[in-house]
Design a protein around this motif. Structure first.
Motif, PDB file in Angstrom:
ATOM      1  N   ILE A  41      42.867  51.304  36.747  1.00 27.85           N
ATOM      2  CA  ILE A  41      42.362  52.041  35.577  1.00 27.85           C
ATOM      3  C   ILE A  41      41.629  51.108  34.623  1.00 27.85           C
ATOM      4  CG2 ILE A  41      43.096  53.284  33.491  1.00 27.85           C
ATOM      5  CD1 ILE A  41      45.374  54.495  35.302  1.00 27.85           C
ATOM      6  N   ASP A  42      42.183  49.904  34.411  1.00 25.14           N
ATOM      7  CA  ASP A  42      41.521  48.912  33.551  1.00 25.14           C
ATOM      8  C   ASP A  42      40.154  48.521  34.123  1.00 25.14           C
ATOM      9  OD1 ASP A  42      43.613  48.896  31.802  1.00 25.14           O
ATOM     10  OD2 ASP A  42      44.529  47.043  32.570  1.00 25.14           O
ATOM     11  N   TYR A  43      40.114  48.335  35.433  1.00 22.33           N
ATOM     12  CA  TYR A  43      38.855  47.944  36.083  1.00 22.33           C
ATOM     13  C   TYR A  43      37.815  49.053  35.974  1.00 22.33           C
ATOM     14  CZ  TYR A  43      35.469  46.997  39.764  1.00 22.33           C
ATOM     15  OH  TYR A  43      34.301  46.818  40.466  1.00 22.33           O
ATOM     16  N   LEU A  44      38.241  50.303  36.186  1.00 23.09           N
ATOM     17  CA  LEU A  44      37.302  51.431  36.088  1.00 23.09           C
ATOM     18  C   LEU A  44      36.763  51.561  34.671  1.00 23.09           C
ATOM     19  CD1 LEU A  44      39.195  54.098  38.256  1.00 23.09           C
ATOM     20  CD2 LEU A  44      37.280  52.641  38.947  1.00 23.09           C
ATOM     21  N   HIS A  45      37.621  51.310  33.686  1.00 19.95           N
ATOM     22  CA  HIS A  45      37.186  51.327  32.288  1.00 19.95           C
ATOM     23  C   HIS A  45      36.145  50.228  32.056  1.00 19.95           C
ATOM     24  CE1 HIS A  45      37.441  51.927  27.959  1.00 19.95           C
ATOM     25  NE2 HIS A  45      37.554  50.614  27.821  1.00 19.95           N
ATOM     26  N   TYR A  46      36.389  49.070  32.648  1.00 19.49           N
ATOM     27  CA  TYR A  46      35.463  47.937  32.506  1.00 19.49           C
ATOM     28  C   TYR A  46      34.087  48.253  33.083  1.00 19.49           C
ATOM     29  CZ  TYR A  46      33.251  43.570  34.025  1.00 19.49           C
ATOM     30  OH  TYR A  46      32.336  42.574  34.306  1.00 19.49           O
ATOM     31  N   PHE A  51      38.953  42.646  43.015  1.00 21.58           N
ATOM     32  CA  PHE A  51      39.694  41.387  42.954  1.00 21.58           C
ATOM     33  C   PHE A  51      38.894  40.286  42.265  1.00 21.58           C
ATOM     34  CE2 PHE A  51      42.382  43.380  46.247  1.00 21.58           C
ATOM     35  CZ  PHE A  51      43.625  43.084  45.706  1.00 21.58           C
ATOM     36  N   GLY A  52      37.578  40.377  42.322  1.00 23.29           N
ATOM     37  CA  GLY A  52      36.736  39.451  41.554  1.00 23.29           C
ATOM     38  C   GLY A  52      36.987  39.613  40.063  1.00 23.29           C
ATOM     39  N   TYR A  53      37.107  40.880  39.633  1.00 25.86           N
ATOM     40  CA  TYR A  53      37.405  41.175  38.222  1.00 25.86           C
ATOM     41  C   TYR A  53      38.790  40.649  37.844  1.00 25.86           C
ATOM     42  CZ  TYR A  53      39.197  44.079  34.387  1.00 25.86           C
ATOM     43  OH  TYR A  53      39.786  44.529  33.240  1.00 25.86           O
ATOM     44  N   LEU A  54      39.795  40.914  38.704  1.00 28.54           N
ATOM     45  CA  LEU A  54      41.159  40.463  38.417  1.00 28.54           C
ATOM     46  C   LEU A  54      41.236  38.937  38.334  1.00 28.54           C
ATOM     47  CD1 LEU A  54      43.295  42.820  40.717  1.00 28.54           C
ATOM     48  CD2 LEU A  54      42.851  43.050  38.261  1.00 28.54           C
ATOM     49  N   SER A  55      40.509  38.266  39.202  1.00 29.49           N
ATOM     50  CA  SER A  55      40.480  36.798  39.205  1.00 29.49           C
ATOM     51  C   SER A  55      39.810  36.271  37.927  1.00 29.49           C
ATOM     52  CB  SER A  55      39.735  36.305  40.443  1.00 29.49           C
ATOM     53  OG  SER A  55      39.700  34.906  40.483  1.00 29.49           O
ATOM     54  N   GLN A  56      38.710  36.926  37.557  1.00 29.88           N
ATOM     55  CA  GLN A  56      37.963  36.525  36.359  1.00 29.88           C
ATOM     56  C   GLN A  56      38.808  36.691  35.096  1.00 29.88           C
ATOM     57  OE1 GLN A  56      33.951  38.334  35.901  1.00 29.88           O
ATOM     58  NE2 GLN A  56      34.628  38.927  33.866  1.00 29.88           N
ATOM     59  N   GLU A  57      39.611  37.755  35.077  1.00 29.98           N
ATOM     60  CA  GLU A  57      40.467  38.029  33.912  1.00 29.98           C
ATOM     61  C   GLU A  57      41.814  37.300  33.986  1.00 29.98           C
ATOM     62  OE1 GLU A  57      39.567  39.992  31.211  1.00 29.98           O
ATOM     63  OE2 GLU A  57      37.587  39.865  32.177  1.00 29.98           O
ATOM     64  N   LYS A  58      41.976  36.467  35.025  1.00 26.24           N
ATOM     65  CA  LYS A  58      43.196  35.659  35.213  1.00 26.24           C
ATOM     66  C   LYS A  58      44.446  36.522  35.442  1.00 26.24           C
ATOM     67  CE  LYS A  58      41.130  31.643  34.325  1.00 26.24           C
ATOM     68  NZ  LYS A  58      39.740  32.088  34.213  1.00 26.24           N
ATOM     69  N   HIS A  59      44.258  37.711  36.033  1.00 26.14           N
ATOM     70  CA  HIS A  59      45.400  38.570  36.357  1.00 26.14           C
ATOM     71  C   HIS A  59      46.056  38.152  37.675  1.00 26.14           C
ATOM     72  CE1 HIS A  59      44.609  41.039  32.974  1.00 26.14           C
ATOM     73  NE2 HIS A  59      43.522  41.630  33.455  1.00 26.14           N
ATOM     74  N   ILE A  60      45.309  37.434  38.512  1.00 26.03           N
ATOM     75  CA  ILE A  60      45.848  36.928  39.776  1.00 26.03           C
ATOM     76  C   ILE A  60      45.456  35.457  39.917  1.00 26.03           C
ATOM     77  CG2 ILE A  60      45.869  39.133  41.014  1.00 26.03           C
ATOM     78  CD1 ILE A  60      43.163  38.397  42.229  1.00 26.03           C
ATOM     79  N   GLY A  61      46.250  34.728  40.708  1.00 28.07           N
ATOM     80  CA  GLY A  61      45.976  33.303  40.879  1.00 28.07           C
ATOM     81  C   GLY A  61      44.920  33.018  41.927  1.00 28.07           C
ATOM     82  N   HIS A  62      44.924  33.813  43.000  1.00 26.37           N
ATOM     83  CA  HIS A  62      43.970  33.582  44.084  1.00 26.37           C
ATOM     84  C   HIS A  62      43.318  34.905  44.477  1.00 26.37           C
ATOM     85  CE1 HIS A  62      42.101  32.019  47.701  1.00 26.37           C
ATOM     86  NE2 HIS A  62      42.683  32.981  48.407  1.00 26.37           N
ATOM     87  N   ASN A  63      42.013  34.862  44.682  1.00 27.13           N
ATOM     88  CA  ASN A  63      41.274  36.058  45.092  1.00 27.13           C
ATOM     89  C   ASN A  63      41.346  36.190  46.610  1.00 27.13           C
ATOM     90  OD1 ASN A  63      39.430  38.045  45.724  1.00 27.13           O
ATOM     91  ND2 ASN A  63      37.803  37.246  44.408  1.00 27.13           N
ATOM     92  N   PRO A  64      42.086  37.201  47.141  1.00 29.09           N
ATOM     93  CA  PRO A  64      42.241  37.318  48.599  1.00 29.09           C
ATOM     94  C   PRO A  64      40.943  37.679  49.323  1.00 29.09           C
ATOM     95  CG  PRO A  64      43.128  39.261  47.507  1.00 29.09           C
ATOM     96  CD  PRO A  64      42.795  38.272  46.419  1.00 29.09           C
ATOM     97  N   MET A  65      39.969  38.201  48.584  1.00 30.27           N
ATOM     98  CA  MET A  65      38.724  38.631  49.214  1.00 30.27           C
ATOM     99  C   MET A  65      37.795  37.466  49.555  1.00 30.27           C
ATOM    100  SD  MET A  65      39.289  41.744  49.571  1.00 30.27           S
ATOM    101  CE  MET A  65      37.704  42.199  50.295  1.00 30.27           C
ATOM    102  N   LEU A  66      38.112  36.277  49.030  1.00 27.11           N
ATOM    103  CA  LEU A  66      37.290  35.100  49.360  1.00 27.11           C
ATOM    104  C   LEU A  66      37.399  34.759  50.844  1.00 27.11           C
ATOM    105  CD1 LEU A  66      38.059  32.793  46.294  1.00 27.11           C
ATOM    106  CD2 LEU A  66      36.033  34.225  46.672  1.00 27.11           C
ATOM    107  N   ASP A  67      38.492  35.214  51.487  1.00 29.49           N
ATOM    108  CA  ASP A  67      38.718  34.909  52.904  1.00 29.49           C
ATOM    109  C   ASP A  67      38.362  36.076  53.824  1.00 29.49           C
ATOM    110  OD1 ASP A  67      39.923  32.367  52.189  1.00 29.49           O
ATOM    111  OD2 ASP A  67      41.650  33.548  51.518  1.00 29.49           O
ATOM    112  N   ILE A  68      37.726  37.118  53.256  1.00 27.95           N
ATOM    113  CA  ILE A  68      37.394  38.314  54.035  1.00 27.95           C
ATOM    114  C   ILE A  68      35.886  38.428  54.214  1.00 27.95           C
ATOM    115  CG2 ILE A  68      37.508  40.845  54.131  1.00 27.95           C
ATOM    116  CD1 ILE A  68      40.245  39.645  54.373  1.00 27.95           C
ATOM    117  N   LYS A  69      35.466  38.558  55.460  1.00 29.77           N
ATOM    118  CA  LYS A  69      34.046  38.791  55.741  1.00 29.77           C
ATOM    119  C   LYS A  69      33.828  40.282  55.987  1.00 29.77           C
ATOM    120  CE  LYS A  69      32.918  34.293  57.756  1.00 29.77           C
ATOM    121  NZ  LYS A  69      32.411  33.590  58.960  1.00 29.77           N
TER     122      LYS A  69
END
Length: 298
Positions: free
Chosen positions: A10-15, A84-102
């Motif tokens: 919901i926070d991301y959609l608002h953003y 997950f890019g948004y969550l990483s940018q906002e420091k809500h998570i420590g590691h972005n899992p999508m960096l390892d996904i093609k």
């Protein structure tokens, strides 16, 4: 756990609505994808911080097993990557899992295009001596003459028309404004629609919108879809036709008649010319069909 991920969505959609200014259709698409993923990880009793690339891969595998199309999976990967890019940018998570996904490779898909003869068949179906028939004829003529997206068509206002100049003003994706020539035939049908059909539909009330329904209200996306599907059946056209098909047909036909690709890009409102280049593939396909049909040794 479920509440945590849903609150993050919901926070991301608002953003993306407030900060990025994305359209409601795009936001709805993201919401659908992300809520499906939220349900998946809540069933596994995982927190957001527990999600790694293995979890994401298992979700994508589940979509494949459910026979989701390649394009649906690509869209899901895109939704998760942005989220997950948004969550990483906002420091809500420590590691972005999508960096390892093609993302899977997108299959080349040529959209359906109507021939000039099929366009003529379709345009001949609405009965212009009735208000809705007059509206439908004007609507089809404008779509084919301008290549407007359906969202642009339903939001077209009377103030956006510059009929004396033969031009239409519209705002497309990313709030990008463009001016499009409309042509004499579509202009003529619009003028006839304004003098008869539209007046009867709005019943003396006021509406800023060019195309209205039988209650004089703004025509909806679903309304346009239903109109075109019904007329296509009546025209005896067996192709899978949607409102976007008229946009594809517009672009293909002007390219086949010698228009420059950059001009087509401007008319369609594409930010990147690579999006427009799919129409060169359609034209080449059409060229091959004509060759096969008419060359004696094909």
């Amino acid at each position: 756990m479920k509440q945590e991920i849903e609150n993050a969505v919901i926070d991301y959609l608002h953003y993306i609505r407030i900060e990025r200014g994305l359209s409601e259709n795009t936001i709805l698409s993201y919401r659908q994808d992300l809520m499906q993923f939220a349900h998946f990880i809540s069933q596994k009793n995982l927190n957001l911080s527990d999600v790694d690339h293995i979890v994401v891969l298992s979700w994508l595998q589940k979509l494949r097993q459910a026979d989701k199309s390649n394009n649906s999976i690509i869209r899901m990967v895109t939704s998760l990557r942005k989220f997950f890019g948004y969550l990483s940018q906002e420091k809500h998570i420590g590691h972005n899992p999508m960096l390892d996904i093609k993302p899977p490779k997108k299959a080349t898909h040529l959209p359906a295009v109507l021939s000039v003869q099929e366009i003529d068949q379709l345009l001949a179906i609405p009965i212009p001596n009735k208000p809705l028939g007059m509206r439908n004829r004007a609507l089809l003529e404008v779509m084919y003459a301008t290549g407007l997206r359906v969202s642009e068509l339903i939001n077209l206002k009377m103030s956006d028309l510059h009929i004396e100049l033969g031009l239409i003003q519209t705002v497309g994706k990313g709030d990008k404004e463009r001016i499009i020539p409309i042509g004499e035939v579509a202009t003529d049908w619009l003028t006839r629609y304004f003098s008869t059909g539209r007046e009867q539909l709005i019943k003396g009330k006021e509406s800023p919108y060019v195309f209205v329904n039988d209650r004089g209200k703004q025509l909806s996306r679903q309304g346009v879809w239903k109109i075109i599907k019904k007329l296509v059946v009546e025209a005896g056209i067996t192709k899978d036709v949607s409102p976007h098909t008229l946009r594809h047909s517009f672009a293909t036909h002007i390219l086949e008649n010698g228009a420059d690709l950059r001009i087509v890009q401007e008319l369609l409102g594409h930010a990147d010319i690579s999006t427009t280049q799919i129409y060169t593939h359609i034209s080449k396909k059409r060229l091959s069909e004509v060759y096969d049909q008419y060359h004696p040794r094909a």
